[in-house]
Design a protein around this motif. Sequence first.
Motif, PDB file in Angstrom:
ATOM      1  N   THR A   1       0.830  -1.202   0.000  1.00 19.03           N
ATOM      2  CA  THR A   1       0.000   0.000   0.000  1.00 19.03           C
ATOM      3  C   THR A   1       0.865   1.252   0.000  1.00 19.03           C
ATOM      4  OG1 THR A   1      -1.663  -1.214   1.267  1.00 19.03           O
ATOM      5  CG2 THR A   1      -1.861   1.182   1.220  1.00 19.03           C
TER       6      THR A   1
ATOM      7  N   GLU B   1       0.045   9.509   7.337  1.00 19.28           N
ATOM      8  CA  GLU B   1      -1.322   9.028   7.142  1.00 19.28           C
ATOM      9  C   GLU B   1      -1.338   7.503   7.227  1.00 19.28           C
ATOM     10  OE1 GLU B   1      -2.853  12.655   4.216  1.00 19.28           O
ATOM     11  OE2 GLU B   1      -3.036  10.589   3.563  1.00 19.28           O
TER      12      GLU B   1
ATOM     13  N   THR C   1      -5.103  17.191  -0.346  1.00 21.84           N
ATOM     14  CA  THR C   1      -5.696  15.999   0.270  1.00 21.84           C
ATOM     15  C   THR C   1      -4.894  15.506   1.471  1.00 21.84           C
ATOM     16  OG1 THR C   1      -4.478  14.440  -1.152  1.00 21.84           O
ATOM     17  CG2 THR C   1      -6.600  15.267  -1.969  1.00 21.84           C
ATOM     18  N   TYR C   2      -3.807  16.183   1.779  1.00 21.58           N
ATOM     19  CA  TYR C   2      -2.919  15.722   2.848  1.00 21.58           C
ATOM     20  C   TYR C   2      -3.501  16.064   4.222  1.00 21.58           C
ATOM     21  CZ  TYR C   2       1.364  15.067   5.571  1.00 21.58           C
ATOM     22  OH  TYR C   2       2.292  14.656   6.494  1.00 21.58           O
TER      23      TYR C   2
ATOM     24  N   GLY D   1       2.571   9.472  -1.983  1.00 17.09           N
ATOM     25  CA  GLY D   1       2.325   8.137  -1.446  1.00 17.09           C
ATOM     26  C   GLY D   1       3.497   7.217  -1.707  1.00 17.09           C
TER      27      GLY D   1
ATOM     28  N   LYS E   1      -4.016   5.483   5.861  1.00 16.12           N
ATOM     29  CA  LYS E   1      -4.886   4.847   4.874  1.00 16.12           C
ATOM     30  C   LYS E   1      -4.523   5.334   3.478  1.00 16.12           C
ATOM     31  CE  LYS E   1      -8.867   4.418   8.000  1.00 16.12           C
ATOM     32  NZ  LYS E   1     -10.291   4.773   8.210  1.00 16.12           N
ATOM     33  N   PRO E   2      -4.674   4.463   2.474  1.00 17.07           N
ATOM     34  CA  PRO E   2      -4.414   4.891   1.100  1.00 17.07           C
ATOM     35  C   PRO E   2      -5.545   5.770   0.577  1.00 17.07           C
ATOM     36  CG  PRO E   2      -5.270   2.666   1.108  1.00 17.07           C
ATOM     37  CD  PRO E   2      -5.102   3.053   2.556  1.00 17.07           C
ATOM     38  N   LYS E   3      -5.320   6.400  -0.569  1.00 13.81           N
ATOM     39  CA  LYS E   3      -6.361   7.227  -1.185  1.00 13.81           C
ATOM     40  C   LYS E   3      -6.111   7.288  -2.681  1.00 13.81           C
ATOM     41  CE  LYS E   3      -3.666  11.209   0.406  1.00 13.81           C
ATOM     42  NZ  LYS E   3      -3.656  12.345   1.358  1.00 13.81           N
ATOM     43  N   GLU E   4      -7.011   7.920  -3.409  1.00 16.93           N
ATOM     44  CA  GLU E   4      -6.928   7.967  -4.866  1.00 16.93           C
ATOM     45  C   GLU E   4      -6.034   9.089  -5.369  1.00 16.93           C
ATOM     46  OE1 GLU E   4      -8.222   5.772  -6.993  1.00 16.93           O
ATOM     47  OE2 GLU E   4      -8.870   4.596  -5.248  1.00 16.93           O
ATOM     48  N   TYR E   5      -5.925  10.175  -4.593  1.00 20.90           N
ATOM     49  CA  TYR E   5      -5.230  11.370  -5.086  1.00 20.90           C
ATOM     50  C   TYR E   5      -4.316  11.903  -3.985  1.00 20.90           C
ATOM     51  CZ  TYR E   5      -4.675  15.595  -7.928  1.00 20.90           C
ATOM     52  OH  TYR E   5      -4.172  16.592  -8.710  1.00 20.90           O
ATOM     53  N   TYR E   6      -3.033  12.105  -4.339  1.00 19.38           N
ATOM     54  CA  TYR E   6      -2.039  12.529  -3.360  1.00 19.38           C
ATOM     55  C   TYR E   6      -1.553  13.931  -3.696  1.00 19.38           C
ATOM     56  CZ  TYR E   6      -1.904   7.643  -1.896  1.00 19.38           C
ATOM     57  OH  TYR E   6      -2.249   6.393  -1.432  1.00 19.38           O
TER      58      TYR E   6
END
Length: 223
Positions: free
Chosen positions: A61, A67, A78-79, A216, A69-74
């Motif tokens: 991951t 952070e 979004t941080y 990420g 948890k993963p996410k779609e946009y870094y």
Amino acid sequence: MKKIFLMMMAAMFFGTVGDAKVNVVDDNTKSPDGVEAVDLGLSVKWANMNVGAKKSSGFGTYFAWGETKPKEYYSWNTYAWSKGNSQYLTKYSTADRRTQLAPADDAARANWGGKWRMPTIDEYEELINPANCTWEWMTKDGVNGYKVTGKKTGNSIFLPITGFRFYADTQFRGIMGVYWTSTLYTANPNKAWCLEFNFSNIDVHYGDLSSNRFSGRCIRAVQ
């Protein structure tokens, strides 16, 4: 005398219960089947796979620094620890002077539990020191990376070339291995120290875009 004896017994009983509770918390690992702590003869033991991976050659991951948890946009927008850009950090900054991730913000601890955590800069420096380990470029399950073998024990781990997440894309996968440490780069709190390598170079530094805290990257845990 009898009263004193009973009080001593009670103290021993409750002390034992207290210790048992602490031990249960320490042993309450959420790490998946197949995860092992490998003794390379260093100050810590290293996991045999990345956090989120199902095998030693898996990428796992990608997490922004701090952070869990993963996410779609870094991006800075979004941080979790900024107000939309690098100039307004809300944690781990010159204001609060935090230089190491707290357990609550450590992706290895949050996802695997137990004694697992992200490695520090010093622990990665120890890992890449040629006096401690040999690094052999190889391909495993079709994935390029390094076999890292401890000179004292002969045990080894495999670190795959992972690339990193930047905005919506995964960049440099198959070209560059990129792994977070838990240590902030204090000269510029927008960044954190990281391990980066390719087929010809291995280093711990802070220098390029992949070191921006919002990007990420993968994590190899220690305990």
